[in-house]
Design a protein around this motif. Structure first.
Motif, PDB file in Angstrom:
ATOM      1  N   SER A 120      23.902  17.249  23.534  1.00  0.00           N
ATOM      2  CA  SER A 120      23.049  18.096  24.505  1.00  0.00           C
ATOM      3  C   SER A 120      21.660  18.307  23.924  1.00  0.00           C
ATOM      4  CB  SER A 120      23.951  19.423  24.759  1.00  0.00           C
ATOM      5  OG  SER A 120      23.943  20.314  23.599  1.00  0.00           O
ATOM      6  N   VAL A 121      20.830  19.163  24.527  1.00  0.00           N
ATOM      7  CA  VAL A 121      19.545  19.677  23.806  1.00  0.00           C
ATOM      8  C   VAL A 121      19.769  20.868  22.670  1.00  0.00           C
ATOM      9  CG1 VAL A 121      17.105  20.688  24.312  1.00  0.00           C
ATOM     10  CG2 VAL A 121      18.422  19.525  26.095  1.00  0.00           C
ATOM     11  N   ASP A 122      20.725  21.450  22.815  1.00  0.00           N
ATOM     12  CA  ASP A 122      21.101  22.316  21.604  1.00  0.00           C
ATOM     13  C   ASP A 122      21.494  21.623  20.535  1.00  0.00           C
ATOM     14  OD1 ASP A 122      19.951  24.502  23.138  1.00  0.00           O
ATOM     15  OD2 ASP A 122      21.994  24.859  23.798  1.00  0.00           O
ATOM     16  N   GLU A 123      22.442  20.732  20.914  1.00  0.00           N
ATOM     17  CA  GLU A 123      23.049  19.770  19.556  1.00  0.00           C
ATOM     18  C   GLU A 123      21.921  18.858  18.880  1.00  0.00           C
ATOM     19  OE1 GLU A 123      27.900  19.243  21.362  1.00  0.00           O
ATOM     20  OE2 GLU A 123      25.971  18.067  22.093  1.00  0.00           O
ATOM     21  N   SER A 124      20.993  18.392  19.828  1.00  0.00           N
ATOM     22  CA  SER A 124      20.007  17.461  19.237  1.00  0.00           C
ATOM     23  C   SER A 124      18.961  18.372  18.367  1.00  0.00           C
ATOM     24  CB  SER A 124      19.139  17.033  20.249  1.00  0.00           C
ATOM     25  OG  SER A 124      19.893  16.087  21.358  1.00  0.00           O
ATOM     26  N   LYS A 125      18.617  19.698  18.828  1.00  0.00           N
ATOM     27  CA  LYS A 125      17.853  20.616  17.890  1.00  0.00           C
ATOM     28  C   LYS A 125      18.562  20.866  16.716  1.00  0.00           C
ATOM     29  CE  LYS A 125      15.381  22.737  21.943  1.00  0.00           C
ATOM     30  NZ  LYS A 125      15.177  23.808  22.441  1.00  0.00           N
ATOM     31  N   LYS A 126      19.907  20.962  16.878  1.00  0.00           N
ATOM     32  CA  LYS A 126      20.686  21.422  15.446  1.00  0.00           C
ATOM     33  C   LYS A 126      20.846  20.281  14.579  1.00  0.00           C
ATOM     34  CE  LYS A 126      24.347  24.387  15.833  1.00  0.00           C
ATOM     35  NZ  LYS A 126      25.777  24.888  16.086  1.00  0.00           N
ATOM     36  N   LEU A 127      20.854  18.971  15.085  1.00  0.00           N
ATOM     37  CA  LEU A 127      20.980  17.960  14.225  1.00  0.00           C
ATOM     38  C   LEU A 127      19.712  17.796  13.398  1.00  0.00           C
ATOM     39  CD1 LEU A 127      22.434  15.327  13.251  1.00  0.00           C
ATOM     40  CD2 LEU A 127      21.357  14.282  15.465  1.00  0.00           C
ATOM     41  N   LEU A 128      18.587  17.735  14.278  1.00  0.00           N
ATOM     42  CA  LEU A 128      17.338  17.360  13.628  1.00  0.00           C
ATOM     43  C   LEU A 128      16.975  18.836  12.639  1.00  0.00           C
ATOM     44  CD1 LEU A 128      15.040  16.556  16.720  1.00  0.00           C
ATOM     45  CD2 LEU A 128      15.645  15.394  14.808  1.00  0.00           C
ATOM     46  N   ALA A 129      17.345  19.960  12.874  1.00  0.00           N
ATOM     47  CA  ALA A 129      17.154  21.055  11.734  1.00  0.00           C
ATOM     48  C   ALA A 129      18.011  21.013  10.491  1.00  0.00           C
ATOM     49  CB  ALA A 129      17.526  22.518  12.731  1.00  0.00           C
ATOM     50  N   ASN A 130      19.026  20.301  10.730  1.00  0.00           N
ATOM     51  CA  ASN A 130      19.972  20.157   9.579  1.00  0.00           C
ATOM     52  C   ASN A 130      19.752  18.707   8.754  1.00  0.00           C
ATOM     53  OD1 ASN A 130      21.249  22.766   9.783  1.00  0.00           O
ATOM     54  ND2 ASN A 130      22.331  21.973  11.312  1.00  0.00           N
ATOM     55  N   CYS A 131      18.982  17.941   9.357  1.00  0.00           N
ATOM     56  CA  CYS A 131      18.944  16.512   8.664  1.00  0.00           C
ATOM     57  C   CYS A 131      17.611  16.836   7.624  1.00  0.00           C
ATOM     58  CB  CYS A 131      18.829  15.355   9.519  1.00  0.00           C
ATOM     59  SG  CYS A 131      17.195  15.257  10.398  1.00  0.00           S
ATOM     60  N   GLY A 132      17.653  16.024   6.626  1.00  0.00           N
ATOM     61  CA  GLY A 132      16.356  16.088   5.625  1.00  0.00           C
ATOM     62  C   GLY A 132      15.386  15.511   6.220  1.00  0.00           C
ATOM     63  N   GLU A 133      14.184  15.753   5.319  1.00  0.00           N
ATOM     64  CA  GLU A 133      12.884  14.911   5.526  1.00  0.00           C
ATOM     65  C   GLU A 133      13.217  13.496   5.726  1.00  0.00           C
ATOM     66  OE1 GLU A 133      10.017  16.281   2.778  1.00  0.00           O
ATOM     67  OE2 GLU A 133      10.637  18.413   2.919  1.00  0.00           O
ATOM     68  N   ASP A 134      13.827  12.794   4.802  1.00  0.00           N
ATOM     69  CA  ASP A 134      13.878  11.390   4.937  1.00  0.00           C
ATOM     70  C   ASP A 134      14.518  10.868   6.067  1.00  0.00           C
ATOM     71  OD1 ASP A 134      13.044  11.849   2.197  1.00  0.00           O
ATOM     72  OD2 ASP A 134      14.909  11.322   1.548  1.00  0.00           O
ATOM     73  N   LEU A 135      15.466  11.812   6.822  1.00  0.00           N
ATOM     74  CA  LEU A 135      16.150  11.244   7.970  1.00  0.00           C
ATOM     75  C   LEU A 135      15.505  11.519   9.298  1.00  0.00           C
ATOM     76  CD1 LEU A 135      19.931  11.628   6.846  1.00  0.00           C
ATOM     77  CD2 LEU A 135      18.376   9.501   6.889  1.00  0.00           C
ATOM     78  N   TYR A 136      14.691  12.717   9.239  1.00  0.00           N
ATOM     79  CA  TYR A 136      14.365  13.463  10.142  1.00  0.00           C
ATOM     80  C   TYR A 136      13.469  12.384  11.180  1.00  0.00           C
ATOM     81  CZ  TYR A 136      11.783  16.656  13.555  1.00  0.00           C
ATOM     82  OH  TYR A 136      11.262  17.255  14.770  1.00  0.00           O
ATOM     83  N   PRO A 137      12.556  11.408  10.868  1.00  0.00           N
ATOM     84  CA  PRO A 137      11.877  10.545  11.698  1.00  0.00           C
ATOM     85  C   PRO A 137      12.970   9.440  12.503  1.00  0.00           C
ATOM     86  CG  PRO A 137      10.824  10.556   9.413  1.00  0.00           C
ATOM     87  CD  PRO A 137      12.316  11.418   9.507  1.00  0.00           C
ATOM     88  N   ILE A 138      13.767   9.226  11.594  1.00  0.00           N
ATOM     89  CA  ILE A 138      14.771   8.155  12.025  1.00  0.00           C
ATOM     90  C   ILE A 138      15.791   8.950  13.366  1.00  0.00           C
ATOM     91  CG2 ILE A 138      16.979   7.001  11.515  1.00  0.00           C
ATOM     92  CD1 ILE A 138      15.955   6.779   8.829  1.00  0.00           C
ATOM     93  N   PHE A 139      16.179  10.100  13.025  1.00  0.00           N
ATOM     94  CA  PHE A 139      17.149  10.859  14.274  1.00  0.00           C
ATOM     95  C   PHE A 139      16.095  11.390  15.354  1.00  0.00           C
ATOM     96  CE2 PHE A 139      20.220  11.332  10.536  1.00  0.00           C
ATOM     97  CZ  PHE A 139      21.212  10.839  11.378  1.00  0.00           C
ATOM     98  N   TYR A 140      14.784  11.549  14.870  1.00  0.00           N
ATOM     99  CA  TYR A 140      13.913  11.907  16.054  1.00  0.00           C
ATOM    100  C   TYR A 140      13.817  10.772  16.917  1.00  0.00           C
ATOM    101  CZ  TYR A 140       9.830  13.673  18.493  1.00  0.00           C
ATOM    102  OH  TYR A 140       9.189  14.286  19.502  1.00  0.00           O
ATOM    103  N   THR A 141      13.405   9.503  16.434  1.00  0.00           N
ATOM    104  CA  THR A 141      13.238   8.333  17.231  1.00  0.00           C
ATOM    105  C   THR A 141      14.507   7.875  17.807  1.00  0.00           C
ATOM    106  OG1 THR A 141      12.016   7.636  15.149  1.00  0.00           O
ATOM    107  CG2 THR A 141      12.759   5.841  16.973  1.00  0.00           C
ATOM    108  N   PHE A 142      15.625   7.962  17.430  1.00  0.00           N
ATOM    109  CA  PHE A 142      17.033   7.605  18.129  1.00  0.00           C
ATOM    110  C   PHE A 142      17.074   8.614  19.395  1.00  0.00           C
ATOM    111  CE2 PHE A 142      18.982   5.948  14.157  1.00  0.00           C
ATOM    112  CZ  PHE A 142      18.981   4.662  14.364  1.00  0.00           C
ATOM    113  N   LEU A 143      16.738   9.928  19.131  1.00  0.00           N
ATOM    114  CA  LEU A 143      16.940  11.006  20.110  1.00  0.00           C
ATOM    115  C   LEU A 143      16.024  10.803  21.315  1.00  0.00           C
ATOM    116  CD1 LEU A 143      17.742  14.132  18.109  1.00  0.00           C
ATOM    117  CD2 LEU A 143      19.438  12.792  19.419  1.00  0.00           C
TER     118      LEU A 143
END
Length: 192
Positions: free
Chosen positions: A169-192
């Motif tokens: 969901s949108v909330d789950e996506s926001k929570k995932l991005l907030a809790n992943c590190g700086e290294d993984l943020y661009p990767i997960f942002y691209t996936f989402l």
């Protein structure tokens, strides 16, 4: 049934019981070996050479299996196996006459599956529980508590393999991005 074999001047009986192969020395005299072979064949036919087993109490088997699990499995697996044993105990309380390992039949295991299904348990969970019970009875045969495994003839339930994928969901996506590190943020942002 049994065959007579000669090796290095000695006679041996070669025979099988319950799929296991045995050899027994019968001496050096051919006549005595033939008589002993006939006696052995009679005992095999009367099923007098089978393996003795201790018809253990079912509750003792459960305890032994949990001890075995505590030595041989991870803590999470131990917890899962304990839960399965607890479910089986709850089911068996309905049948006060079932106290020994030999009282458990394939029909009883099928009834257990129906019992769990009635409780709303998914087929996958019931199949996992069936495998745990199967493992327990395989060990009971090795330990000499039972002659055969009652789970052997019990079928596996069909599982729903065509599950639709679940999206975040949108909330789950926001929570995932907030809790992943700086290294993984661009990767997960691209996936989402």
């Amino acid at each position: 049934m049994a065959t007579l074999r000669k090796r290095k001047g000695k006679y041996f009986a070669d025979y099988r019981i319950d799929g296991r192969r045995f050899r027994k020395s019968l001496g050096t005299s051919k006549k005595m070996a033939e008589l002993a072979l006939k006696d052995l064949e009679v005992k095999i036919a009367k099923n007098e050479l089978g393996f003795e087993f201790l018809d253990a109490l079912l509750l003792n088997l459960f305890d032994e299996y949990l001890k075995y699990s505590s030595t041989n499995h991870s803590p999470s697996t131990q917890k899962r196996y304990r839960a399965v044993i607890d479910h089986v105990k709850a089911f068996i309380k309905q049948y006060p006459y079932i106290t020994k390992v030999s009282h458990v039949t394939s029909k009883l295991i099928e009834d257990y599956k129906a019992f769990r299904k009635k409780e709303g348990v998914k087929n996958r969970t019931i199949n996992i529980e069936r495998e745990v019970i199967n493992s327990m009875f395989n060990l009971s045969i090795q330990w000499g508590y039972a002659k055969e495994n009652p789970v052997k003839g019990v079928s596996i339930l069909k599982e729903d393999k065509n599950k639709k994928p679940r999206f975040l969901s949108v909330d789950e996506s926001k929570k995932l991005l907030a809790n992943c590190g700086e290294d993984l943020y661009p990767i997960f942002y691209t996936f989402l």
